[in-house]
Design a protein around this motif. Structure first.
Motif, PDB file in Angstrom:
ATOM      1  N   TYR A 222       0.646  -1.189   0.002  1.00 51.27           N
ATOM      2  CA  TYR A 222      -0.152  -0.033  -0.128  1.00 51.27           C
ATOM      3  C   TYR A 222       0.909   1.386   0.054  1.00 51.27           C
ATOM      4  O   TYR A 222       2.111   1.299   0.619  1.00 51.27           O
TER       5      TYR A 222
ATOM      6  N   TYR B  85      -4.844   8.053   7.402  1.00 50.86           N
ATOM      7  CA  TYR B  85      -5.705   6.982   7.561  1.00 50.86           C
ATOM      8  C   TYR B  85      -7.039   7.231   7.732  1.00 50.86           C
ATOM      9  O   TYR B  85      -7.703   7.923   8.520  1.00 50.86           O
TER      10      TYR B  85
ATOM     11  N   TYR C  85      -1.464  -0.356   7.781  1.00 52.48           N
ATOM     12  CA  TYR C  85      -1.396  -1.174   6.540  1.00 52.48           C
ATOM     13  C   TYR C  85      -0.187  -1.944   6.381  1.00 52.48           C
ATOM     14  O   TYR C  85       0.524  -2.211   5.394  1.00 52.48           O
TER      15      TYR C  85
ATOM     16  N   LEU D 240       1.864  -5.545   3.693  1.00 51.01           N
ATOM     17  CA  LEU D 240       0.903  -6.181   4.615  1.00 51.01           C
ATOM     18  C   LEU D 240       0.460  -7.564   3.955  1.00 51.01           C
ATOM     19  O   LEU D 240      -0.060  -7.598   2.883  1.00 51.01           O
TER      20      LEU D 240
ATOM     21  N   ALA E 298      -3.394   3.550  -0.242  1.00 49.92           N
ATOM     22  CA  ALA E 298      -4.022   3.007   0.959  1.00 49.92           C
ATOM     23  C   ALA E 298      -5.376   4.070   1.140  1.00 49.92           C
ATOM     24  O   ALA E 298      -5.120   5.049   2.014  1.00 49.92           O
TER      25      ALA E 298
ATOM     26  N   GLU F 150      -8.975  -0.895   0.057  1.00 46.18           N
ATOM     27  CA  GLU F 150      -8.601  -1.990   0.902  1.00 46.18           C
ATOM     28  C   GLU F 150      -9.202  -3.184   0.846  1.00 46.18           C
ATOM     29  O   GLU F 150     -10.234  -3.132  -0.144  1.00 46.18           O
TER      30      GLU F 150
ATOM     31  N   PRO G 173      -8.133  -3.169  10.648  1.00 45.26           N
ATOM     32  CA  PRO G 173      -6.597  -2.995  10.904  1.00 45.26           C
ATOM     33  C   PRO G 173      -6.232  -3.454  12.333  1.00 45.26           C
ATOM     34  O   PRO G 173      -4.953  -3.900  12.509  1.00 45.26           O
TER      35      PRO G 173
ATOM     36  N   ASN H   4      -5.839  -7.117  11.978  1.00 46.95           N
ATOM     37  CA  ASN H   4      -5.400  -7.535  10.600  1.00 46.95           C
ATOM     38  C   ASN H   4      -6.390  -8.545  10.276  1.00 46.95           C
ATOM     39  O   ASN H   4      -5.794  -9.637   9.991  1.00 46.95           O
TER      40      ASN H   4
END
Length: 949
Positions: free
Chosen positions: A492, A513, A551, A570, A643, A648, A654, A657
């Protein structure tokens, strides 16, 4: 100059003589621990394999050595019992496979039946009243039988301590990124922690969160898995304490300064559940990952577009990328398609860097001391050898520190051959399969048999995470795996920002973010080391630093459209290193795995990217495991993506994850296909390759061609399938698959140069004899066609450059070569396991050369390259280029082709290829013949199955 091979890495000669002179007192040797029990029969009645299950794991089961044993090895050349007794049989298959029969299988493999016949018992101990550990005379493999579940797992941990205590300690420190304070500041030790820690820079809270996730979200199986893991840890710690008190612990603890040899003062730190997560992160990251590399992929795309323009450059790049080459070998070859990770029709969200803006994120800071010598060759004599080696002058920072961005993350090497029962002589499926985890002393895996409530299996487990057998056999079935490498890791581009709203710098540590400017999390590891008996490097220290985002970890920085970004990596298994324990628990449970379909469901619970293979008396089957993320529509997984929430993974959270993953039916799977092969090739139609190198010629062709011929003839036996594997294991892929086209170009006109005529004749003779790298006779250390092998080794990199560089230009050729190594021949130090690593021909330009030469020759090509490169498409010009490079190759001396290293003098061809086990401790092993073969391997044919309950 004659050089000895297999020299100890951990004990210097001066230290050994000092120890022998009494400056450090040798420790008393102990042969067993715990209360002894009288030998009793441990054979399991009614073993449904009936003697038709075999396995092998070189060099030997015993991976621990006391200080006295290390010194005896250093001074006298002796080795502890069972530390090397499987190596010669593994090696001897090279010279013996052509005459192999089912009756001779025991000459090259162990009997993998359950239990130990009474007359073969070497020792029996009971570290607890509810478990016995029986070892057989031939191999010393522990057969663990528990009356309780806890006792069974405790016994597994205790046996692991007996066989791999030092190595498990090394690997928990590798996973935690603090190997150098533990084992010394040698370059290879630093390389290991720099390779693995940045992939999983966990805090203790991160480890505990993963443990609680399994315990609380996986129901009864999760709770049981954590109880099993704790019992396993308890067993390790019991042996740790007893061996320390009894002074028969591994001698490496003295040599690295952790324990005083005279007073016994010092400590072997207790193992914890979080240590298992640390070890699992190393194992999973090395062998079960897939994807990544999107930044380098983007750089090669941009180079192609600069060379040819956007449209034509993209077409050229795609033809080299070979996402779904129609000519590549597949594991599922019946036409069933499993679409995943292909090129989108309307790509969106790609974040290609501005030209010249990409810089790798610096990992190492604040270096002091002089522990590192520049250049990867400095690692040759270090105590702990890295699984991967770098090509000279590549992948190093200016101060000589390994650049983790240059380490090849792709690891394959394992293989599998299975034939369904309708094509075998006995009517039952036959499997010859196993993982290739590199050659180490001791081996990364260890053999064991587990028999207890809810557990019945024999096979291998990675040391330190061996509460279950990970590959092996059950009551009436066997299973194994190869690394699958499908795309589970994405890159990302996170937009950098400044909290005060000003323009951010390229090294900013805040990023956007979901609309907010948030800080990155700094992950640090400060490591210092001191000189020790085992490590003559000077004292020193350094700091590793990784920036963590939602990420993933920052790997590069760049600008995109003029704006600074950080590229992050990621993977779906990040923060879930141990979740796969549930799948392994199921594979060991005879009440769960009763047929091929239940096996596939168990394999589906494994989050890492593996190809899983299964055989019982009725069915052969296959399943591809892995947490494959469901990507946003039209996102190209081969390139970095912005990102932003719209790009996504679906349902991405996140904090833990987690995301949406493709369901069972969308993973390549099959039951009852006529045969299966895998050598880390593509899985099925539609299942796009996660990187370069899956084209018209692949290492898997060496297996596929041979197994297909056996199936066509019918009556396949264990011996004939093993012979097919063993022949492929000593065959040069270039000689078998590429020489026909190369010779056709060279012979398109008469040869008039006597030197070239002789060279071509030698290559033709080698090709006609099978293109093998094999001794004239066992122990001769001379190949049957040494000149032809040397010619090919010298010629290949020259011919590839002459074929492609004029058309691609220097920049694009170098960019493609950075994506895919030109050659991974047996003696190449830059291959998947480095020099003397056994595995070869995994990645290379063989598919590119094959397609291009067929285009020049006017032959049919499916999925051709966008352009014809050799001689700009003209046969005569192509021939001239190949002849010119062949003449260069013929002029190179053996010493130039095989320049020598710490193990071999220059010009020693056989030695340059030879497998040499990398020492992780004080015991080493002699070099053995090169073969491209799994480390652990099973040969199985079940004649019967359990009766239905």
């Amino acid at each position: 100059m004659r050089r000895r091979t297999g020299r100890p890495r951990l004990v210097t000669a001066a230290a050994a003589f000092a120890l022998a002179a009494g400056l450090l007192a040798p420790l008393p040797q102990a042969t067993a621990a715990g209360p002894a029990a009288p030998p009793t029969a441990q054979a399991v009645d009614g073993d449904l394999c009936r003697g038709q299950c075999s396995d092998i794991l070189p060099p030997g089961q015993n991976g621990n050595a006391t200080l006295a044993e290390i010194l005896a090895h250093q001074l006298l050349g002796t080795r502890p019992g069972h530390s090397s007794d499987q190596l010669s049989r593994y090696d001897s298959l090279v010279g013996g496979y052509s005459g192999l029969t089912d009756a001779r299988m025991s000459e090259f493999f162990n009997d993998a039946s359950f239990g130990v016949p009474e007359n073969q018992i070497e020792s029996v101990i009971s570290p607890r009243p509810d478990v016995t550990i029986t070892r057989d005379k031939k191999t010393g493999v522990p057969h663990i039988k528990g009356a309780t579940r806890y006792g069974t797992e405790f016994g597994a941990g205790y046996a692991a301590g007996q066989d791999r205590l030092w190595m498990m300690d090394l690997f928990r420190h590798i996973g935690r990124g603090d190997l150098t304070p533990f084992a010394g500041g040698a370059l290879a030790n630093q390389g290991l922690e720099q390779q693995f820690w940045p992939q999983a820079p966990y805090t203790e809270a991160d480890y505990q969160a993963q443990i609680e996730h399994i315990r609380t979200t996986e129901g009864e199986r999760g709770r049981q898995a954590m109880e099993d893991a704790q019992a396993y840890i308890d067993g390790i710690n019991a042996y740790r304490v007893q061996s320390k008190n009894g002074r028969y612990f591994p001698g490496e603890y003295v040599l690295t300064g952790h324990i005083d040899s005279i007073t016994n003062a010092g400590e072997i730190k207790p193992f914890t559940l979080s240590d298992l997560i640390a070890i699992a992160s190393v194992v999973g990251g090395q062998f079960g990952g897939g994807g990544g590399g999107e930044v380098q992929s983007a750089l090669s795309l941009l180079a192609a577009q600069r060379k040819y323009g956007v449209a034509e450059g993209t077409r050229v790049w795609e033809s080299f990328r070979q996402r779904e080459d129609p000519e590549t070998v597949l594991t599922v070859h019946d036409g069933t398609a499993f679409p995943y990770a292909g090129k989108p029709g309307d790509p969106r969200g790609a974040a290609l860097p501005d030209a010249g803006s990409v810089t790798p994120e610096q990992l190492v800071h604040d270096r002091t001391g002089s522990a590192v010598t520049k250049g990867p060759r400095a690692a040759a004599k270090d105590p702990v050898r890295a699984p991967a080696r770098l090509a000279p002058a590549q992948g190093m920072y200016d101060d000589g520190v390994l650049d983790p961005a240059a380490l090849n993350p792709r690891r394959g090497m394992s293989n599998a051959l299975l034939v369904s029962g309708q094509h075998t002589a006995g009517g039952s499926p036959i499997a010859v399969f196993g993982p290739q985890t590199g050659y180490f002393a001791p081996q990364l895996m260890m053999l064991q048999e587990l028999q207890g409530p809810g557990i019945s299996a024999r096979g291998v487990s990675f040391a330190g995470v061996g509460m279950y057998v990970q590959m092996g056999r059950g009551k009436d079935y066997a299973w194994s795996a190869t690394s699958a490498l499908q795309d589970m890791t994405d890159t990302y581009a996170v937009e950098l920002c400044a909290p005060d709203g000003s323009d951010p710098a390229k090294d900013a540590v805040h990023y956007r973010y979901r609309g907010e400017c948030v800080p990155m999390e700094k992950m640090e590891r400060r490591n210092a080391w001191r000189p020790s008996v085992a490590d003559s490097t000077a004292a020193g220290s350094y700091r590793m630093q990784v920036w963590r985002t939602r990420y993933g970890m920052v790997t590069h920085r760049a600008t995109v459209g003029g704006k600074p970004v950080a590229y992050t990596s990621l993977r779906t298994t990040y923060r879930h290193e141990a979740d796969s324990i549930i799948g392994f628990q199921m594979l060991n449970d005879p009440s769960y795995v009763t047929d091929a379909r239940s096996f596939q469901q168990a394999a589906h619970k494994i989050g890492y990217a593996f190809n899983w293979f299964y055989a019982d008396s009725r069915t052969a089957a296959y399943f591809n495991s892995g947490d494959n993320p469901v990507r946003a529509a039209n996102v190209d997984p081969a390139l970095p993506v912005r990102a932003e929430q719209q790009y996504e993974w679906q349902d991405f959270d996140p904090a833990a994850n987690t995301a949406a993953y493709t369901p069972f039916a969308e993973h390549p799977n099959s039951i009852g296909q006529d045969y299966y092969i895998s050598w880390n090739n593509r899985q099925a139609e539609g299942y796009a390759a996660a990187g370069f190198g899956f084209g018209a010629v692949h290492r898997g062709d060496l297996l596929d061609d041979r197994v297909a011929a056996l199936v066509a003839a019918g009556g396949v036996t264990r011996a004939s399938l093993t012979r097919a594997m063993a022949e492929a294991a000593v065959t040069d892929l270039r000689g078998e698959q590429l020489l026909p086209e190369l010779l056709a170009v060279l012979r398109s006109q008469p040869l008039t140069d006597p030197q070239l005529s002789t060279a071509v004749q030698r290559l033709e003779e080698w090709r006609a004899a099978g293109s093998q790298r094999k001794e004239t006779s066992p122990g001769s250390r001379r190949y049957t066609h040494p000149d032809a092998v040397r010619l090919m080794d010298a010629w290949w990199p020259l011919l590839v450059a002459a074929e492609f560089k004029p058309g691609l230009g220097d920049e694009l050729y170098a960019a493609f070569a950075a994506n895919l190594a030109v050659d991974e021949s047996p003696s190449a130090a830059h291959g998947p396991t480095g020099a003397h690593g056994g595995s070869a021909f995994q990645f290379g330009w063989w598919g590119f050369v094959d397609k291009d030469l067929r285009q020049v020759l006017g032959r049919e090509v499916q999925g051709p390259l966008a352009r014809t490169y050799c001689g700009d498409g003209a046969l005569t010009a192509c021939r001239d280029a190949l002849l010119a490079t062949l003449k260069q190759a013929a002029a190179r001396t053996p010493g130039q082709v095989y320049p020598g290293d710490a193990e071999c003098a220059a010009g020693q061809q056989w030695c340059a290829d030879a497998i040499i086990h990398r020492a992780l401790g004080g015991i080493t092993h002699p070099a053995v013949h090169w073969q491209n073969r799994p480390t652990y391997q099973q040969v199985v044919e079940f004649p019967s199955h359990r009766a239905a309950p």
